[in-house]
Design a protein around this motif. Structure first.
Motif, PDB file in Angstrom:
ATOM      1  N   MET A   1     -20.466  -0.903   2.176  1.00  0.00           N
ATOM      2  CA  MET A   1     -20.492   0.054   3.267  1.00  0.00           C
ATOM      3  C   MET A   1     -19.534  -0.419   4.356  1.00  0.00           C
ATOM      4  O   MET A   1     -19.307  -1.605   4.526  1.00  0.00           O
ATOM      5  CB  MET A   1     -21.899   0.222   3.819  1.00  0.00           C
ATOM      6  CG  MET A   1     -22.891   0.765   2.792  1.00  0.00           C
ATOM      7  SD  MET A   1     -24.493   1.194   3.504  1.00  0.00           S
ATOM      8  CE  MET A   1     -24.212   2.911   3.871  1.00  0.00           C
ATOM      9  N   LYS A   2     -18.996   0.541   5.096  1.00  0.00           N
ATOM     10  CA  LYS A   2     -18.008   0.225   6.122  1.00  0.00           C
ATOM     11  C   LYS A   2     -18.380   0.860   7.454  1.00  0.00           C
ATOM     12  O   LYS A   2     -18.953   1.944   7.492  1.00  0.00           O
ATOM     13  CB  LYS A   2     -16.628   0.749   5.717  1.00  0.00           C
ATOM     14  CG  LYS A   2     -16.070   0.090   4.479  1.00  0.00           C
ATOM     15  CD  LYS A   2     -14.724   0.677   4.159  1.00  0.00           C
ATOM     16  CE  LYS A   2     -14.175   0.092   2.875  1.00  0.00           C
ATOM     17  NZ  LYS A   2     -12.908   0.696   2.503  1.00  0.00           N
TER      18      LYS A   2
ATOM     19  N   GLU B   1     -28.266  -3.014   5.061  1.00  0.00           N
ATOM     20  CA  GLU B   1     -27.115  -3.870   4.853  1.00  0.00           C
ATOM     21  C   GLU B   1     -26.532  -4.164   6.227  1.00  0.00           C
ATOM     22  O   GLU B   1     -26.392  -3.258   7.054  1.00  0.00           O
ATOM     23  CB  GLU B   1     -26.081  -3.149   3.986  1.00  0.00           C
ATOM     24  CG  GLU B   1     -24.851  -3.960   3.686  1.00  0.00           C
ATOM     25  CD  GLU B   1     -23.891  -3.246   2.750  1.00  0.00           C
ATOM     26  OE1 GLU B   1     -22.701  -3.576   2.801  1.00  0.00           O
ATOM     27  OE2 GLU B   1     -24.323  -2.371   1.986  1.00  0.00           O
TER      28      GLU B   1
ATOM     29  N   VAL C   1     -23.334  -4.939   8.187  1.00  0.00           N
ATOM     30  CA  VAL C   1     -21.911  -4.721   7.955  1.00  0.00           C
ATOM     31  C   VAL C   1     -21.119  -5.326   9.102  1.00  0.00           C
ATOM     32  O   VAL C   1     -21.381  -5.038  10.268  1.00  0.00           O
ATOM     33  CB  VAL C   1     -21.617  -3.205   7.837  1.00  0.00           C
ATOM     34  CG1 VAL C   1     -20.139  -2.960   7.633  1.00  0.00           C
ATOM     35  CG2 VAL C   1     -22.433  -2.592   6.712  1.00  0.00           C
TER      36      VAL C   1
ATOM     37  N   LEU D   1     -27.039  -0.918   8.675  1.00  0.00           N
ATOM     38  CA  LEU D   1     -26.996   0.398   8.045  1.00  0.00           C
ATOM     39  C   LEU D   1     -28.051   0.455   6.952  1.00  0.00           C
ATOM     40  O   LEU D   1     -28.235  -0.513   6.209  1.00  0.00           O
ATOM     41  CB  LEU D   1     -25.629   0.663   7.399  1.00  0.00           C
ATOM     42  CG  LEU D   1     -24.389   0.595   8.286  1.00  0.00           C
ATOM     43  CD1 LEU D   1     -23.144   0.861   7.450  1.00  0.00           C
ATOM     44  CD2 LEU D   1     -24.477   1.582   9.420  1.00  0.00           C
TER      45      LEU D   1
ATOM     46  N   LYS E   1     -28.906   1.104   3.534  1.00  0.00           N
ATOM     47  CA  LYS E   1     -28.025   1.160   2.369  1.00  0.00           C
ATOM     48  C   LYS E   1     -28.312   2.350   1.459  1.00  0.00           C
ATOM     49  O   LYS E   1     -27.520   2.642   0.565  1.00  0.00           O
ATOM     50  CB  LYS E   1     -28.080  -0.154   1.590  1.00  0.00           C
ATOM     51  CG  LYS E   1     -29.432  -0.551   1.086  1.00  0.00           C
ATOM     52  CD  LYS E   1     -29.373  -1.944   0.493  1.00  0.00           C
ATOM     53  CE  LYS E   1     -30.759  -2.443   0.140  1.00  0.00           C
ATOM     54  NZ  LYS E   1     -30.729  -3.853  -0.252  1.00  0.00           N
TER      55      LYS E   1
ATOM     56  N   ASP F   1     -26.122   7.715   2.386  1.00  0.00           N
ATOM     57  CA  ASP F   1     -24.682   7.894   2.147  1.00  0.00           C
ATOM     58  C   ASP F   1     -23.925   8.355   3.386  1.00  0.00           C
ATOM     59  O   ASP F   1     -22.719   8.139   3.482  1.00  0.00           O
ATOM     60  CB  ASP F   1     -24.450   8.913   1.026  1.00  0.00           C
ATOM     61  CG  ASP F   1     -24.877   8.379  -0.328  1.00  0.00           C
ATOM     62  OD1 ASP F   1     -24.958   7.142  -0.491  1.00  0.00           O
ATOM     63  OD2 ASP F   1     -25.128   9.198  -1.227  1.00  0.00           O
TER      64      ASP F   1
ATOM     65  N   ASP G   1     -22.028   5.340   5.360  1.00  0.00           N
ATOM     66  CA  ASP G   1     -20.875   4.609   4.847  1.00  0.00           C
ATOM     67  C   ASP G   1     -19.585   5.237   5.365  1.00  0.00           C
ATOM     68  O   ASP G   1     -19.299   6.396   5.091  1.00  0.00           O
ATOM     69  CB  ASP G   1     -20.886   4.602   3.321  1.00  0.00           C
ATOM     70  CG  ASP G   1     -19.829   3.676   2.739  1.00  0.00           C
ATOM     71  OD1 ASP G   1     -19.334   2.790   3.466  1.00  0.00           O
ATOM     72  OD2 ASP G   1     -19.499   3.843   1.551  1.00  0.00           O
ATOM     73  N   GLY G   2     -18.835   4.485   6.152  1.00  0.00           N
ATOM     74  CA  GLY G   2     -17.586   4.987   6.719  1.00  0.00           C
ATOM     75  C   GLY G   2     -17.708   5.509   8.131  1.00  0.00           C
ATOM     76  O   GLY G   2     -16.781   6.123   8.654  1.00  0.00           O
TER      77      GLY G   2
ATOM     78  N   ASN H   1     -18.200  10.430  11.031  1.00  0.00           N
ATOM     79  CA  ASN H   1     -17.942   9.902   9.700  1.00  0.00           C
ATOM     80  C   ASN H   1     -16.895  10.801   9.063  1.00  0.00           C
ATOM     81  O   ASN H   1     -17.227  11.840   8.491  1.00  0.00           O
ATOM     82  CB  ASN H   1     -19.208   9.850   8.854  1.00  0.00           C
ATOM     83  CG  ASN H   1     -18.977   9.089   7.568  1.00  0.00           C
ATOM     84  OD1 ASN H   1     -17.853   9.005   7.080  1.00  0.00           O
ATOM     85  ND2 ASN H   1     -20.035   8.528   7.015  1.00  0.00           N
TER      86      ASN H   1
ATOM     87  N   SER I   1     -15.315  10.695   6.419  1.00  0.00           N
ATOM     88  CA  SER I   1     -15.462  10.928   4.984  1.00  0.00           C
ATOM     89  C   SER I   1     -16.566  11.941   4.671  1.00  0.00           C
ATOM     90  O   SER I   1     -16.718  12.368   3.531  1.00  0.00           O
ATOM     91  CB  SER I   1     -15.749   9.612   4.255  1.00  0.00           C
ATOM     92  OG  SER I   1     -17.027   9.123   4.595  1.00  0.00           O
TER      93      SER I   1
END
Length: 100
Positions: free
Chosen positions: A1-2, A52, A54, A64, A66, A69, A72-73, A90, A92
């Motif tokens: 994840m970012k 998670e 990050v 975050l 995990k 979805d 992530d980003g 986000n 994405s």
């Protein structure tokens, strides 16, 4: 994840972290999902087994979930002009955003 964070946000969040007495991290979480996008917020928290931690390039770690979805980003920004405001997006996931 970012997680991506701009310099102004990092500076503001580091100040908050320095002022806290407990050893907590910022959690990015989804407050609402509708259509193809989510709204986000931040709070101080401690990681759980579903999380998670990050790292960012600005020396701030984020928690975050995990299993989510939409996280992530995520991109966390803070602006001073035209007014002080937080912007969490986000790109994405449709690029919609949430102002604070």
């Amino acid at each position: 994840m970012k997680v991506k964070i701009n310099r102004n946000a990092a500076k503001a969040l580091k100040k908050i972290l320095d002022e806290q007495e407990e050893d907590k991290l910022f959690r990015v979480y989804v407050t609402n999902v509708h259509g193809d996008h989510a709204h986000y917020d931040l709070k101080l928290d401690t990681p759980t087994e579903n999380d998670e931690v990050v790292q960012t390039d600005k020396d701030i770690d984020f928690i975050l979930d995990k299993n989510d979805d939409y996280l992530d980003g995520v991109w966390i920004q803070f602006f001073h002009v035209p007014k002080e405001e937080w912007l969490i997006t986000n790109p994405s996931k449709g690029g919609h955003h949430h102002h604070h």
